[in-house]
Motif scaffolding. Structure first.
Motif, PDB file in Angstrom:
ATOM      1  N   SER B 117       0.837  -1.215   0.000  1.00  0.00           N
ATOM      2  CA  SER B 117       0.000   0.000   0.000  1.00  0.00           C
ATOM      3  C   SER B 117       0.861   1.251   0.000  1.00  0.00           C
ATOM      4  O   SER B 117       0.479   2.268  -0.580  1.00  0.00           O
ATOM      5  CB  SER B 117      -0.921   0.014   1.222  1.00  0.00           C
ATOM      6  OG  SER B 117      -0.258   0.502   2.375  1.00  0.00           O
ATOM      7  N   LYS B 143      -7.415  -5.315   5.628  1.00  0.00           N
ATOM      8  CA  LYS B 143      -6.723  -4.680   6.744  1.00  0.00           C
ATOM      9  C   LYS B 143      -5.242  -5.042   6.701  1.00  0.00           C
ATOM     10  O   LYS B 143      -4.882  -6.221   6.686  1.00  0.00           O
ATOM     11  CB  LYS B 143      -7.310  -5.150   8.074  1.00  0.00           C
ATOM     12  CG  LYS B 143      -8.633  -4.524   8.406  1.00  0.00           C
ATOM     13  CD  LYS B 143      -8.991  -4.859   9.846  1.00  0.00           C
ATOM     14  CE  LYS B 143     -10.316  -4.287  10.243  1.00  0.00           C
ATOM     15  NZ  LYS B 143     -10.637  -4.637  11.639  1.00  0.00           N
ATOM     16  N   THR B 144      -4.398  -4.029   6.679  1.00  0.00           N
ATOM     17  CA  THR B 144      -2.957  -4.272   6.706  1.00  0.00           C
ATOM     18  C   THR B 144      -2.364  -3.397   7.794  1.00  0.00           C
ATOM     19  O   THR B 144      -3.000  -2.443   8.235  1.00  0.00           O
ATOM     20  CB  THR B 144      -2.311  -3.891   5.368  1.00  0.00           C
ATOM     21  OG1 THR B 144      -2.282  -2.458   5.246  1.00  0.00           O
ATOM     22  CG2 THR B 144      -3.057  -4.478   4.182  1.00  0.00           C
ATOM     23  N   ALA B 157      -3.123   0.415   6.773  1.00  0.00           N
ATOM     24  CA  ALA B 157      -3.964   0.933   5.695  1.00  0.00           C
ATOM     25  C   ALA B 157      -5.048  -0.086   5.382  1.00  0.00           C
ATOM     26  O   ALA B 157      -4.868  -1.281   5.639  1.00  0.00           O
ATOM     27  CB  ALA B 157      -3.130   1.189   4.441  1.00  0.00           C
ATOM     28  N   PHE B 158      -6.168   0.399   4.849  1.00  0.00           N
ATOM     29  CA  PHE B 158      -7.103  -0.503   4.194  1.00  0.00           C
ATOM     30  C   PHE B 158      -6.606  -0.635   2.758  1.00  0.00           C
ATOM     31  O   PHE B 158      -6.564   0.361   2.020  1.00  0.00           O
ATOM     32  CB  PHE B 158      -8.521   0.071   4.209  1.00  0.00           C
ATOM     33  CG  PHE B 158      -9.186  -0.025   5.548  1.00  0.00           C
ATOM     34  CD1 PHE B 158      -9.785  -1.211   5.945  1.00  0.00           C
ATOM     35  CD2 PHE B 158      -9.209   1.041   6.420  1.00  0.00           C
ATOM     36  CE1 PHE B 158     -10.407  -1.321   7.187  1.00  0.00           C
ATOM     37  CE2 PHE B 158      -9.823   0.950   7.663  1.00  0.00           C
ATOM     38  CZ  PHE B 158     -10.415  -0.235   8.051  1.00  0.00           C
ATOM     39  N   TYR B 159      -6.198  -1.818   2.372  1.00  0.00           N
ATOM     40  CA  TYR B 159      -5.622  -1.996   1.034  1.00  0.00           C
ATOM     41  C   TYR B 159      -5.970  -3.394   0.541  1.00  0.00           C
ATOM     42  O   TYR B 159      -5.612  -4.384   1.175  1.00  0.00           O
ATOM     43  CB  TYR B 159      -4.105  -1.801   1.096  1.00  0.00           C
ATOM     44  CG  TYR B 159      -3.466  -1.573  -0.262  1.00  0.00           C
ATOM     45  CD1 TYR B 159      -3.701  -0.391  -0.958  1.00  0.00           C
ATOM     46  CD2 TYR B 159      -2.638  -2.533  -0.836  1.00  0.00           C
ATOM     47  CE1 TYR B 159      -3.125  -0.173  -2.198  1.00  0.00           C
ATOM     48  CE2 TYR B 159      -2.054  -2.317  -2.077  1.00  0.00           C
ATOM     49  CZ  TYR B 159      -2.296  -1.136  -2.749  1.00  0.00           C
ATOM     50  OH  TYR B 159      -1.720  -0.913  -3.976  1.00  0.00           O
TER      51      TYR B 159
END
Lengths: 362, 362
Positions: B117, B143-144, B157-159
């Motif tokens: 991301s 979700k990362t 990040a949301f990726y």
């Protein structure tokens, strides 16, 4: 006060531009009312404006206002410094509803924005840009990030603010050299998209250099409009957005070749535009008059128009490493007459000849 | 092979699930053909599967395949370790078209996803989850992130990945304790959304513990469907998605209170579900039979059902610090009968009584 909307669907946001907006609580209230706020600033801007902003945020209904002050300078645009923002957020028990406000220039905007994007995977973010460059450039586009020892802006996110408040009064404390750097991007916006705007900038350069607030507000607004128009068509830099890099391919090579911080970004871009225009002239894309005119405006803005003597080979090598390249081929942003830009490869021999003739050295 | 699509508009992606998929070049080709690939794995999984995966990626048309191997364990889910991924990407002159492949469990998926991301503000990303937990949980949802010394998963990040390849054969090398952790999330999916699925899991528990590939593939598929259904309605965790945290409020307190790594996440969630079900029973939301049934399935899966003796005060204090809370009030995920979940506050005295009676200690 001027206002415009950056149109990005559910990530759209307003930019308000005017003199004295730091004191206008009602502009901040829609985002900060009832929220905890973390102001992220630096040791140069913080002492000048943080107290005033914090008072305004409280008046706007913020539940609590905390401040984290980072050291000033591109050399601190790194992970250890960013970590101090996360430390402050967690030490003050901030949560997903906390609003981060970035008060400062491009580095603070980039770092504050990246911190906001990554803290708990994303919290609301307000930009309060205090340099002309950040007001016309990084306040539109959502690019955030930090540097890696092996490259600038290599780690980051596309993350849009919820609000941008541009107080022209903060430009009164801006050093002359940084004012010129903002003018470089302003000239660029005219050159790639709007010759009438380029006329206005050219004709009013003395007043702009004299920090006429009314004129600066108008120019910031028009530059933001031009950039917003490009970005709204290409948020994640798929194609069109590349035209915003006019002057940047040569400019990045100058910055890297001279050592970061020697030439400011805007200075390198100013010179980069002169080189690119000369290249366009040699390709038959610009008339000699158009190229000369662009060079004259750059000089009027007190920006360098002569490339440093890095040597042509070094120039070519540095450009080959640019992040914007696609599988090794250097992508140039070229003009087809003033006001019209596109990306294109260019004949290497012609690029070398242009650099050599402009004095970049053997 | 089973396939499903995670429906997130222009961020949608397929998940393929089956035995031996690591060898199926045609599944990887749509994303990696003609691209440079960086495989991110760890010192446990890499020696087992990296060579096979790398051969498959080359067969799929990858231009070059590089590998970065991180130390194994939650304690390395931090910035200095993530930095090694960025170092590797830059040392190998990777660009925006490079594809990052995360080969490993949840920690590798979270770190690889966050690296993807953030590298040049986002490069394509493939997940190859090798633990049951990551196959049914982190492979859906985007979700990362990494941990901060002051909190887990605080930076991220949301990726979304472009592709998830779940090879059930990789579960053959998974330790028993980690298999049970995956079963905890599988039981959770049944408990919050699908009693018929809970029946299937309950009735086939011996075969699942025996790693029956056919059954595991079916169960991974159904769990991914349930999670994908919730996530597609609430990608950025605005509301509904919170039901996926059933058992997690108590579970996170157990993990934090025991010291991370003492109880595995799935073990804490298994026990957390038993506590939550007991609370629901006392609130009149679950029958005694339903609560007892959930406890029995948790025990069948070889997960702990008795809370550790942290003391009720400590439990309450740890839960008050959970990231999911809203302005201080603890949010519980509660069942209204098996198969139906929602979030709700709960009477503190009743929560304390439940913990005390289950043996959490004074």
């Amino acid at each position: 006060m001027h206002s415009l909307n950056v149109d990005l669907g559910d990530r759209s946001y307003p930019i308000h531009i005017g003199n004295g907006l730091l004191a206008r609580a009602e502009l901040f209230a829609p985002v900060v009312s009832g929220r905890t706020v973390m102001v992220c600033t630096n040791t140069t801007v913080g002492p000048l404006y943080a107290d005033r902003l914090n008072a305004t945020l409280r008046e706007a209904g913020a539940k609590a206002v905390h401040t984290v002050t980072l050291p000033d300078g591109e050399e601190y645009k790194d992970w250890p410094t960013l970590q101090r923002v996360f430390d402050a957020l967690l030490q003050h028990h901030c949560d997903r509803k906390t609003v981060l406000v970035a008060l400062g220039g491009g580095v603070i905007g980039d770092m504050g924005g990246f911190a906001a994007s990554a803290f708990m995977r994303g919290i609301p973010f307000i930009q309060v840009p205090t340099t002309l460059l950040s007001q016309v450039d990084s306040s539109v586009g959502g690019k955030t990030g930090i540097n890696h020892p092996l490259g600038k802006n290599m780690i980051g996110a596309f993350y849009q603010p919820q609000l941008v408040i541009t107080d022209i009064a903060t430009l009164n404390t801006l050093p002359d050299r940084e004012l010129s750097c903002g003018l470089a991007e302003i000239i660029k916006h005219g050159a790639i998209a709007d010759t009438a705007y380029l006329d206005v900038v050219e004709q009013n350069m003395p007043a702009l250099l004299n920090r006429d607030a009314e004129l600066l507000a108008l120019v910031v607004k028009r530059s933001c409009e031009i950039k917003a128009d490009v970005v709204s068509k290409d948020e994640r830099e798929g194609g069109l957005r590349a035209i915003l890099n006019f002057g940047h391919t040569f400019g990045h090579a100058i910055e890297a070749g001279m050592g970061y911080g020697q030439w400011y970004h805007g200075e390198a871009v100013g010179c980069g535009m002169v080189i690119a225009a000369e290249l366009c002239k040699r390709m038959g894309r610009l008339s000699a008059e158009e190229s000369a005119r662009l060079k004259k405006v750059v000089i009027q803005a007190r920006l360098p128009a002569m490339p440093p003597k890095l040597g042509v080979n070094k120039f070519m090598e540095l450009m080959a490493h640019d992040k914007k390249n696609d599988a090794g081929a250097i992508k140039y942003v070229l003009l087809n007459g003033l006001g019209k830009a596109n990306t294109s490869p260019a004949d290497e021999a012609l690029v070398r000849q242009t650099l050599l003739e402009l004095g970049a050295g053997d």
